[in-house]
Design an enzyme around this catalytic site. Sequence first.
Site, mmCIF file in Angstrom:
data_model
loop_
_atom_site.group_PDB
_atom_site.id
_atom_site.type_symbol
_atom_site.label_atom_id
_atom_site.label_comp_id
_atom_site.label_asym_id
_atom_site.label_seq_id
_atom_site.Cartn_x
_atom_site.Cartn_y
_atom_site.Cartn_z
ATOM 1 N N ARG A 111 25.854 19.373 -25.475
ATOM 2 C CA ARG A 111 25.643 20.662 -24.817
ATOM 3 C C ARG A 111 25.890 20.506 -23.321
ATOM 4 O O ARG A 111 25.267 19.662 -22.684
ATOM 5 C CB ARG A 111 24.206 21.149 -25.076
ATOM 6 C CG ARG A 111 23.918 22.451 -24.374
ATOM 7 C CD ARG A 111 22.551 23.027 -24.691
ATOM 8 N NE ARG A 111 22.349 24.183 -23.845
ATOM 9 C CZ ARG A 111 21.187 24.546 -23.319
ATOM 10 N NH1 ARG A 111 20.091 23.858 -23.577
ATOM 11 N NH2 ARG A 111 21.106 25.599 -22.534
ATOM 12 N N HIS A 157 23.298 28.347 -16.532
ATOM 13 C CA HIS A 157 22.102 27.497 -16.503
ATOM 14 C C HIS A 157 21.546 27.535 -15.068
ATOM 15 O O HIS A 157 21.524 26.520 -14.369
ATOM 16 C CB HIS A 157 22.446 26.076 -16.950
ATOM 17 C CG HIS A 157 21.270 25.266 -17.411
ATOM 18 N ND1 HIS A 157 21.172 24.716 -18.676
ATOM 19 C CD2 HIS A 157 20.140 24.885 -16.776
ATOM 20 C CE1 HIS A 157 20.034 24.040 -18.785
ATOM 21 N NE2 HIS A 157 19.388 24.122 -17.646
ATOM 22 N N GLU A 203 17.081 29.510 -20.889
ATOM 23 C CA GLU A 203 15.685 29.731 -20.535
ATOM 24 C C GLU A 203 15.450 30.895 -19.574
ATOM 25 O O GLU A 203 15.027 30.694 -18.424
ATOM 26 C CB GLU A 203 15.085 28.456 -19.944
ATOM 27 C CG GLU A 203 15.146 27.285 -20.895
ATOM 28 C CD GLU A 203 14.293 26.105 -20.430
ATOM 29 O OE1 GLU A 203 13.842 26.117 -19.275
ATOM 30 O OE2 GLU A 203 14.079 25.199 -21.232
ATOM 31 N N ASN A 345 14.349 25.543 -26.803
ATOM 32 C CA ASN A 345 14.069 24.327 -26.019
ATOM 33 C C ASN A 345 12.569 24.086 -26.161
ATOM 34 O O ASN A 345 11.775 24.861 -25.636
ATOM 35 C CB ASN A 345 14.380 24.550 -24.529
ATOM 36 C CG ASN A 345 15.855 24.811 -24.271
ATOM 37 O OD1 ASN A 345 16.686 24.733 -25.168
ATOM 38 N ND2 ASN A 345 16.189 25.123 -23.024
ATOM 39 N N TYR A 347 9.343 21.526 -25.601
ATOM 40 C CA TYR A 347 8.857 20.315 -24.935
ATOM 41 C C TYR A 347 7.402 20.007 -25.257
ATOM 42 O O TYR A 347 7.055 18.879 -25.554
ATOM 43 C CB TYR A 347 9.024 20.440 -23.406
ATOM 44 C CG TYR A 347 10.465 20.291 -22.998
ATOM 45 C CD1 TYR A 347 10.987 19.042 -22.693
ATOM 46 C CD2 TYR A 347 11.319 21.390 -22.957
ATOM 47 C CE1 TYR A 347 12.321 18.884 -22.343
ATOM 48 C CE2 TYR A 347 12.660 21.245 -22.610
ATOM 49 C CZ TYR A 347 13.153 19.994 -22.312
ATOM 50 O OH TYR A 347 14.472 19.835 -21.986
ATOM 51 N N GLU A 419 17.240 22.086 -26.811
ATOM 52 C CA GLU A 419 16.667 20.991 -25.993
ATOM 53 C C GLU A 419 15.350 20.543 -26.599
ATOM 54 O O GLU A 419 14.613 21.353 -27.173
ATOM 55 C CB GLU A 419 16.346 21.448 -24.563
ATOM 56 C CG GLU A 419 17.536 21.643 -23.664
ATOM 57 C CD GLU A 419 17.139 22.124 -22.268
ATOM 58 O OE1 GLU A 419 16.042 21.780 -21.786
ATOM 59 O OE2 GLU A 419 17.949 22.865 -21.679
HETATM 60 C C1 BGC Z 1 15.767 22.997 -18.712
HETATM 61 C C2 BGC Z 1 16.419 21.765 -18.155
HETATM 62 C C3 BGC Z 1 15.351 20.831 -17.618
HETATM 63 C C4 BGC Z 1 14.450 20.427 -18.763
HETATM 64 C C5 BGC Z 1 13.357 19.449 -18.410
HETATM 65 C C6 BGC Z 1 14.474 22.757 -19.423
HETATM 66 O O1 BGC Z 1 13.513 23.606 -18.877
HETATM 67 O O2 BGC Z 1 16.678 23.749 -19.446
HETATM 68 O O3 BGC Z 1 17.341 22.147 -17.193
HETATM 69 O O4 BGC Z 1 15.875 19.728 -16.978
HETATM 70 O O5 BGC Z 1 13.848 21.557 -19.317
HETATM 71 O O6 BGC Z 1 12.453 19.982 -17.509
#
Ligand code: BGC
Length: 525
Positions: A111, A157, A203, A345, A347, A419
């Site tokens: 990507r 982005h 995002e 995405n 996390y 992501e």
């Molecule tokens: C974003 C990335 C960022 C990653 C880690 C996402 O919010 O798309 O650009 O580096 O998270 O923070």
Amino acid sequence: MGFPKLPLLGLFLLLAILNSPASADGPICPQTETLSRASFPKGFLFGTASAAFQVEGAVEEACRGPSVWDIYCRKYAFRCSGDNGDVATDFYHRYKEDIKLMKNLNSDAFRLSISWSRIFPHGRKEKGVSKAGVQFYHDLIDELIKNDLTPLVTVFHWDTPSDLEDEYGGFLSQNIVKDFMEYAEFVFNEYGDKVKNWVTFNEPWVFSRAGYDEGKKAPGRCSKYQNEFCDDGRSGYEAYLVSHNLLISHAEAVYIFRNKCEKCKGGKIGIAHSPAWFEPHDFNDAQDGASIERSLDFMMGWHLDTTMFGDYPQRMKDVVGHRLPRFSREQMAKLKNSADFVGINYYSSRFSNYVEKPDPSKPSWMQDALTTWEEKNVFGVSIGSKPTTGALEVYSRGLRKLLKYIKDKYNNPEIVITENGYGEHLEDKDSVELGTKDYNRRIYLMRHLLSLHEAICEDGVNVTSYFHWALTDNFEWQNGYKHRFGLYYIDYKNNLTRHEKESAKYYKHFLSQGTPPSKIKKDEL
Ligand code: BGC
């Protein structure tokens, strides 16, 4: 994602169905002894991810114009941890070397994002097109394809051309719609025959909230009560305006992609959203339970309901009232079903707590959601776990729960994990030796792949590809180079040399033999 739609004869159609990663009864998962790529449905793609400003560097080469991030980090170096994207990982010159790293991993996809101001240095075509910039992305995409790596391309982005910001305030103005349409149409026509998978916006929630409500990211606007470093802005107002213009831009770009770009036929397009998962702060408090729905509506539904159902979530309209702009009928019709897949995405996760008494004199997006997000619940128990050097709590179960929620709420859409990754700050201990021994990232990756597998194979969620953030360490926005997310370590002090981390070795292993699931501990770190 998987395979592009082709105009097919009966036989081809039958073959396509047999090969399809998902069926009416859900994805078909092979039985395997180890957790590896072979445990996932046929055709599933595994890749890594990047974004132009975070890796390319070469900010003044080939006539590239500045973006809001160039200006922001130069003007307020301290708000970018003293760093900037001038060199980043020098991907602009070293992409062939990085493609070898992708091959080394046995990955199938990559990507990337296109830098708007590398194509149109001043934001608009009439003001000039950089031929060298256009050629750079051709060369990069060709090199990926030559190496059997499927490109997934993000159109935007976060790097708004600085000239458009100066001229009319960028996404704060509806003028952005026609300029974004022109830029998107240009890149679709240029690369649409080679690239079949597209993301219009990365995002939107982070872009609008961090850029225009909290002032944490470029262009760094907000009210002083949110962040003393903001010189200008209006929290609780601007973020809604920015997202409104962004959503209209998305719908128009998708309309062009589907109806005006011959080369784009057979391609797919969506948005990359960035929700967390939420657990109740207090299991015994029904208000906390209800606040989860609000958190998800504000964080994800804001842009996902809109592109699926054609309008903002009712809960947002009720609370935000006149500060939330309205769409016209025509705009709603274009927004509805304006994504072929849902990009996610993921996390981390949070406990959601409700806010009883908002302060109307200090409006903000977070306050509108009538929630606060906590790392610990009412009993003092943390969500997942957070190694001391970790940027966020690790909670892989949240990924599975989130995916099931999306399946149920949005009528089982195709989902792409655009992501997923683990950030760490090693601070004064940072070294090649320590940075490559990233056992926490290795465990993070292992657990999230297991959780993803459970979502697909036990809950029947239609996920078709996974992109790990990131291939290499890179410019991490307000945290500069101090936060590392890569599978490969970048030695910033020594000619940006790339070093394989333990996590890269694991991904490579997963993409070949794999590990027995019994060896993957399910409890969090
Ligand atoms: C974003 C990335 C960022 C990653 C880690 C996402 O919010 O798309 O650009 O580096 O998270 O923070």
